[in-house]
Design a protein around this motif. Structure first.
Motif, mmCIF file in Angstrom:
data_model
loop_
_atom_site.group_PDB
_atom_site.id
_atom_site.type_symbol
_atom_site.label_atom_id
_atom_site.label_comp_id
_atom_site.label_asym_id
_atom_site.label_seq_id
_atom_site.Cartn_x
_atom_site.Cartn_y
_atom_site.Cartn_z
ATOM 1 N N GLY A 165 14.836 -6.856 4.423
ATOM 2 C CA GLY A 165 15.914 -6.384 3.550
ATOM 3 C C GLY A 165 15.444 -6.223 2.126
ATOM 4 N N PHE A 166 14.688 -7.200 1.627
ATOM 5 C CA PHE A 166 14.174 -7.126 0.257
ATOM 6 C C PHE A 166 13.253 -5.923 0.084
ATOM 7 N N LEU A 167 12.323 -5.733 1.005
ATOM 8 C CA LEU A 167 11.352 -4.650 0.865
ATOM 9 C C LEU A 167 12.001 -3.275 0.993
ATOM 10 N N LYS A 168 12.976 -3.156 1.858
ATOM 11 C CA LYS A 168 13.678 -1.875 1.997
ATOM 12 C C LYS A 168 14.527 -1.572 0.766
ATOM 13 N N ASP A 169 15.290 -2.560 0.325
ATOM 14 C CA ASP A 169 16.214 -2.335 -0.791
ATOM 15 C C ASP A 169 15.480 -2.203 -2.122
ATOM 16 N N ARG A 170 14.474 -3.040 -2.332
ATOM 17 C CA ARG A 170 13.806 -3.111 -3.639
ATOM 18 C C ARG A 170 12.643 -2.133 -3.768
ATOM 19 N N LEU A 171 11.914 -1.884 -2.646
ATOM 20 C CA LEU A 171 10.679 -1.106 -2.732
ATOM 21 C C LEU A 171 10.624 0.051 -1.737
ATOM 22 N N ASP A 172 11.732 0.362 -1.091
ATOM 23 C CA ASP A 172 11.832 1.518 -0.205
ATOM 24 C C ASP A 172 10.743 1.498 0.871
ATOM 25 N N ALA A 173 10.550 0.332 1.487
ATOM 26 C CA ALA A 173 9.487 0.158 2.477
ATOM 27 C C ALA A 173 9.709 1.023 3.702
ATOM 28 N N GLN A 174 8.622 1.627 4.178
ATOM 29 C CA GLN A 174 8.659 2.428 5.398
ATOM 30 C C GLN A 174 7.970 1.731 6.570
ATOM 31 N N TYR A 175 7.143 0.724 6.257
ATOM 32 C CA TYR A 175 6.367 0.064 7.312
ATOM 33 C C TYR A 175 6.048 -1.356 6.850
ATOM 34 N N LEU A 176 6.176 -2.310 7.755
ATOM 35 C CA LEU A 176 5.789 -3.702 7.472
ATOM 36 C C LEU A 176 5.205 -4.312 8.729
ATOM 37 N N ILE A 177 3.967 -4.742 8.637
ATOM 38 C CA ILE A 177 3.340 -5.479 9.717
ATOM 39 C C ILE A 177 3.119 -6.915 9.260
ATOM 40 N N VAL A 178 3.413 -7.857 10.137
ATOM 41 C CA VAL A 178 3.239 -9.277 9.843
ATOM 42 C C VAL A 178 2.111 -9.812 10.717
ATOM 43 N N TYR A 206 0.871 -1.171 0.000
ATOM 44 C CA TYR A 206 0.000 0.000 0.000
ATOM 45 C C TYR A 206 0.910 1.224 0.000
ATOM 46 N N ASN A 207 1.228 1.696 -1.201
ATOM 47 C CA ASN A 207 2.195 2.774 -1.334
ATOM 48 C C ASN A 207 3.533 2.265 -0.782
ATOM 49 N N ARG A 208 4.056 2.892 0.253
ATOM 50 C CA ARG A 208 5.325 2.402 0.816
ATOM 51 C C ARG A 208 5.119 1.666 2.141
ATOM 52 N N ARG A 209 3.852 1.306 2.409
ATOM 53 C CA ARG A 209 3.531 0.472 3.562
ATOM 54 C C ARG A 209 3.211 -0.934 3.076
ATOM 55 N N PHE A 210 3.522 -1.926 3.908
ATOM 56 C CA PHE A 210 3.344 -3.322 3.518
ATOM 57 C C PHE A 210 2.703 -4.111 4.653
ATOM 58 N N ALA A 211 1.884 -5.088 4.274
ATOM 59 C CA ALA A 211 1.254 -5.979 5.253
ATOM 60 C C ALA A 211 1.401 -7.404 4.762
ATOM 61 N N ALA A 212 1.856 -8.269 5.648
ATOM 62 C CA ALA A 212 2.021 -9.689 5.316
ATOM 63 C C ALA A 212 1.079 -10.529 6.166
ATOM 64 N N GLN A 213 0.559 -11.596 5.566
ATOM 65 C CA GLN A 213 -0.156 -12.625 6.308
ATOM 66 C C GLN A 213 0.650 -13.912 6.178
ATOM 67 N N VAL A 214 0.897 -14.541 7.310
ATOM 68 C CA VAL A 214 1.726 -15.746 7.346
ATOM 69 C C VAL A 214 0.865 -16.927 7.758
ATOM 70 N N PHE A 215 0.829 -17.955 6.893
ATOM 71 C CA PHE A 215 0.067 -19.167 7.165
ATOM 72 C C PHE A 215 0.975 -20.358 7.478
ATOM 73 N N ASP A 216 2.281 -20.144 7.395
ATOM 74 C CA ASP A 216 3.286 -21.168 7.669
ATOM 75 C C ASP A 216 4.378 -20.523 8.526
ATOM 76 N N LYS A 217 4.655 -21.130 9.671
ATOM 77 C CA LYS A 217 5.581 -20.525 10.637
ATOM 78 C C LYS A 217 6.990 -20.324 10.090
ATOM 79 N N ARG A 218 7.354 -21.029 9.017
ATOM 80 C CA ARG A 218 8.709 -20.867 8.485
ATOM 81 C C ARG A 218 8.971 -19.436 8.041
ATOM 82 N N TRP A 219 7.910 -18.718 7.657
ATOM 83 C CA TRP A 219 8.096 -17.348 7.202
ATOM 84 C C TRP A 219 8.433 -16.407 8.355
#
Length: 312
Positions: A66-79, A44-57
């Motif tokens: 690292g990927f979201l910051k380097d590739r998409l300039d992420a400012q926020y990530l909630i899991v 969502y613009n430079r904010r990101f939200a993840a849903q995890v259905f497998d604990k390995r993530w």
């Protein structure tokens, strides 16, 4: 293993490139459909939200941030950890904020319109991305029509219809809180609502009264939740969809258009169309289209949508 995940993430981002021209809110990863089973990731613009259905993530914090910051300039990530709630209460998830360089609220653009989203409070962020293509389709048939938007949530269909020339729109949702978000979205798009444009009522009851009073509409949108409970009242698509469609058909003007959708995997497009046929009785269906999700939702168990557009 990390190299393989990075490669799959890069491929997922590349597949969404065509959407950049119309929106900055996309589902970047749709689980198995992108080769990353158990992970749903939305931008969502430079904010990101993840849903995890497998604990390995949950062990891939460094890689994903690292990927979201380097590739998409992420400012926020909630899991949102759904490993224990996916098959039970969907709202019973745990959360972790992995990037917090900005707040959880932002404004996104979609097909020239603006919408407010808030990523931290509930599973749903304020804009259902799987309905993007369908919002555009519905806006294309809304001009000059009296529109009823049932289960309006944050009123995205209402915004689209008003912005594309609907003669009037009524947004009905049992939640006053959701309708307030709808008012925000109207304001973002410089839309001035009529006095009765936001109705905090149960959609089934509203349709029953509309039919009883002979109040008809040129376009009706039915996008109900699979299940909801409010003040002791329970709505279930499996139990209530047929009645909902029957009432909507009866509340349509001649040559009226009905859009019906569900994320409940137990109901198909054929099932919905069968309910419309039954509700129509002797009236013929002049046209029908089976609709689905946009390109950022490759088929996967992590997402499902059946939608039908019918002209009676």
């Amino acid at each position: 293993m990390p190299e393989r995940i990075i490669k799959l993430l890069e491929s997922s981002v590349a597949r969404r490139e065509p959407l950049k021209n119309i929106t900055d809110a996309v589902r970047l990863v749709n689980g198995r459909g992108d080769g990353l089973e158990g992970l749903v990731l939305e931008q969502y613009n430079r904010r990101f939200a993840a849903q995890v259905f497998d604990k390995r993530w949950l062990k891939e914090k460094d890689l994903l941030t690292g990927f979201l910051k380097d590739r998409l300039d992420a400012q926020y990530l909630i899991v949102k950890d759904r490993t224990e709630s996916a098959s039970s209460a969907p709202e019973g998830f745990k959360t972790q904020v992995w990037i917090e360089e900005a707040g959880s609220e932002t404004i996104v653009r979609e097909n020239g319109l603006k919408f407010s989203v808030e990523l931290s409070r509930t599973l749903n962020n304020g804009l259902f991305l799987d309905m993007r293509r369908n919002r555009k389709i519905i806006s294309g048939v809304a001009r000059g029509k009296k529109v009823l938007n049932c289960f309006a949530y944050s009123c995205s269909f209402g915004v689209y219809c008003r912005a594309h020339g609907a003669s009037s729109v009524i947004n009905v949702d049992i939640s006053k809180k959701y309708l307030e978000r709808g008012r925000v979205n109207y304001s973002l798009n410089r839309l001035i609502p009529e006095k009765s444009e936001f109705i905090p009522q149960d959609a089934l009851r509203y349709l029953e009264r509309a039919v009883k009073r002979g109040n008809c509409f040129g376009l009706i949108v039915l996008d109900p939740p699979s299940f909801s409970r409010n003040e002791g009242k329970v709505f279930s698509v499996k139990k209530d969809m047929a009645r909902l469609i029957e009432l909507a058909v009866r509340a349509l003007e001649p040559r009226g258009i009905l859009f019906t959708s569900t994320n409940f995997s137990g109901i198909t497009c054929d099932d919905i169309f069968g309910m419309i046929l039954k509700g129509a009785g002797r009236h013929k269906i002049k046209e029908r289209k089976f609709l689905g999700q946009d390109i950022d939702f490759p088929e996967a168990k992590e997402s499902y949508l059946a939608a039908v557009l019918a002209e009676l």
